[in-house]
Design an enzyme around this catalytic site. Structure first.
Site, PDB file in Angstrom:
ATOM      1  N   GLY A  25      31.412  12.569  27.676  1.00 46.87           N
ATOM      2  CA  GLY A  25      32.818  13.252  27.646  1.00 46.87           C
ATOM      3  C   GLY A  25      32.897  14.027  28.716  1.00 46.87           C
ATOM      4  N   VAL A  30      25.343  12.010  26.593  1.00 48.42           N
ATOM      5  CA  VAL A  30      24.413  12.360  25.470  1.00 48.42           C
ATOM      6  C   VAL A  30      23.730  11.048  25.435  1.00 48.42           C
ATOM      7  CG1 VAL A  30      24.023  12.650  22.945  1.00 48.42           C
ATOM      8  CG2 VAL A  30      26.131  13.895  23.984  1.00 48.42           C
ATOM      9  N   ASP A 135      36.723  22.666  17.858  1.00 48.40           N
ATOM     10  CA  ASP A 135      37.080  21.317  18.384  1.00 48.40           C
ATOM     11  C   ASP A 135      36.450  20.380  17.287  1.00 48.40           C
ATOM     12  OD1 ASP A 135      38.194  19.453  19.981  1.00 48.40           O
ATOM     13  OD2 ASP A 135      36.166  19.310  21.133  1.00 48.40           O
TER      14      ASP A 135
END
Length: 427
Positions: A25, A30, A135
């Site tokens: 992102g 990740v 979010d």
């Protein structure tokens, strides 16, 4: 299964070996990783290493740790001061909500109700920790076997912290009107996100479908999404949660009360466990290796340790534990060539082995930790791995120099680094 590591990706962070990419992102990547004991984890690492980036990850980790484990993926370790700041969390076996809808289609009434209960339960836990996620979107909801988990607290806010206005952060299609006005908002921001996510699961479409930021902003401010696809009481709760004025929205506990008739998190968590979703998670590389191994014949299984350990070096760091080999280096007269070819072919087909320019290597150093059999074989033979590497290097030198007698391996010279104590001098 995780995507392969890219050329610029680290192979190890702290004591964790990295096996592949789970996602990327704006803030970082990740990775799927493995700890010293072979435990499977998720490792979030930052792209940038500016002080501002470190502080953002520090705040995220603080908020993340305040939230109960049943709501999210538990934080196991964090190193925020090293060259690459990273946070390690438990690995959640399951897709995110967007992936689940793309693969299996929109949710039916019963499974949608369970999803809504699970998300409302998670929000109650988050808000009781005085954290606002801010979010909530399909990509930030992992569908674990025991119910949904919220991840990515990158723009979360601790309610005790002072609020400031400034740069707009979040996902436009899932942000309420007050966030477009530059307000941080309170827990009602997450309630709006809950409703938009439930509608996405029910329809397979975003509640606000504009294709540019100005159009999406106008829809969020003026459009009232159609909730007729939902059954009661979900229909009324979603409609109320999408109220333009946050004061008119219910809070997370109201949602849970409306869905299950009580605010009992333990009972609500049980009701949220899916019957047939999510689909079984994609197997890890270690699980694929085990499938290949158990599918081999007895002769091939007996040969696997000898063949794969040719690709393991005795180093401690991830980048020092792999070595490559040519096909002819597996032909030593001890194992039938047909057996060698079958083993190499099957493990290559599963992505466990990778060929480059005529040489083969393990797909990643993490496999040595992740696959229990390989970890056990490597531990049992660790003392001999260095000697074997010396023999392989000597063999390559001998072949490369035209098989000169002077290049034959003579044992370790006295001035070479030793992996063990020297014998005592004779007296």
């Amino acid at each position: 299964m995780a995507e392969p590591l890219q050329p610029g990706d680290p192979r190890q962070l702290g004591s964790f070996y990295l096996d592949g990419r789970l996602g990327a992102g704006g803030q970082g990547v990740v990775y799927e990783g493995y700890g010293p004991g072979g435990e499977r984890v998720a490792v979030k690492a930052l792209y940038g290493v500016h002080d501002r980036d470190r502080e953002m990850l520090r705040k995220e980790t603080w908020a993340w740790r305040k939230v109960a484990a049943y709501c999210t993926a538990k934080v196991l370790h964090a190193d925020l001061d090293g060259p690459i700041p990273f946070v390690v969390s438990e690995h959640v076996a399951g897709p995110n909500l967007r992936q689940a809808v793309e693969r299996a289609g929109r949710y039916g009434p019963d499974e949608l109700r369970r999803l809504a209960i699970g998300l409302a339960t998670a929000l109650v836990g988050v808000h009781r920790a005085r954290v606002v996620h801010r979010d909530l979107k399909p990509e930030n909801i992992l569908l674990a076997p025991d119910g949904p988990r919220l991840i990515d607290f990158g723009i979360a806010r601790i309610e005790e912290q002072p609020t400031t206005t400034g740069l707009l952060k979040g996902t436009l299609r899932y942000m309420p009107p007050e966030r477009y006005r530059g307000e941080h908002g309170d827990a009602k921001v997450d309630v709006w996100g809950w409703a938009a996510v439930v509608l996405f699961a029910a329809t397979g479409r975003h509640a606000f479908t504009g294709d540019t930021p100005p159009v999406i902003a106008r829809q969020v401010e003026t459009h009232h999404p159609d909730t007729s696809v939902l059954e009661e009481p979900l229909r009324s709760l979603v409609a109320a949660s999408l109220a333009k004025d946050p004061a008119d929205r219910p809070d997370a506990e109201d949602l849970l009360l409306g869905l299950v008739g009580a605010i009992d998190l333990e009972e609500a968590t049980r009701r949220a466990v899916p019957d047939d979703r999510p689909a079984p998670p994609e197997p890890s590389r270690a699980e694929l290796a085990e499938v290949v191994f158990t599918g081999l014949g007895v002769r091939e299984q007996e040969a696997v340790p000898q063949l794969l350990l040719r690709l393991v070096a005795p180093g401690e760091r991830a980048e020092d534990t792999l070595r490559s080999a040519r096909r002819d280096e597996f032909s030593d007269g001890q194992v039938d060539d047909r057996v060698v070819d079958r083993v190499l072919r099957d493990f290559t087909g599963a992505g466990v082995l990778v060929w480059t320019d005529g040489t083969v290597t393990l797909s990643s150093a993490a496999l040595i930790r992740a696959w229990p059999r390989l970890r056990e074989w490597a531990d049992a033979e660790r003392a001999g791995l260095g000697v074997h590497q010396d023999l392989v290097d000597a063999s390559r030198l001998w072949h490369g120099h035209g098989r000169k007698r002077s290049d034959l391996y003579q044992g370790r010279p006295w001035n070479a680094p030793s992996r063990g104590p020297r014998p005592a001098a004779a007296t």
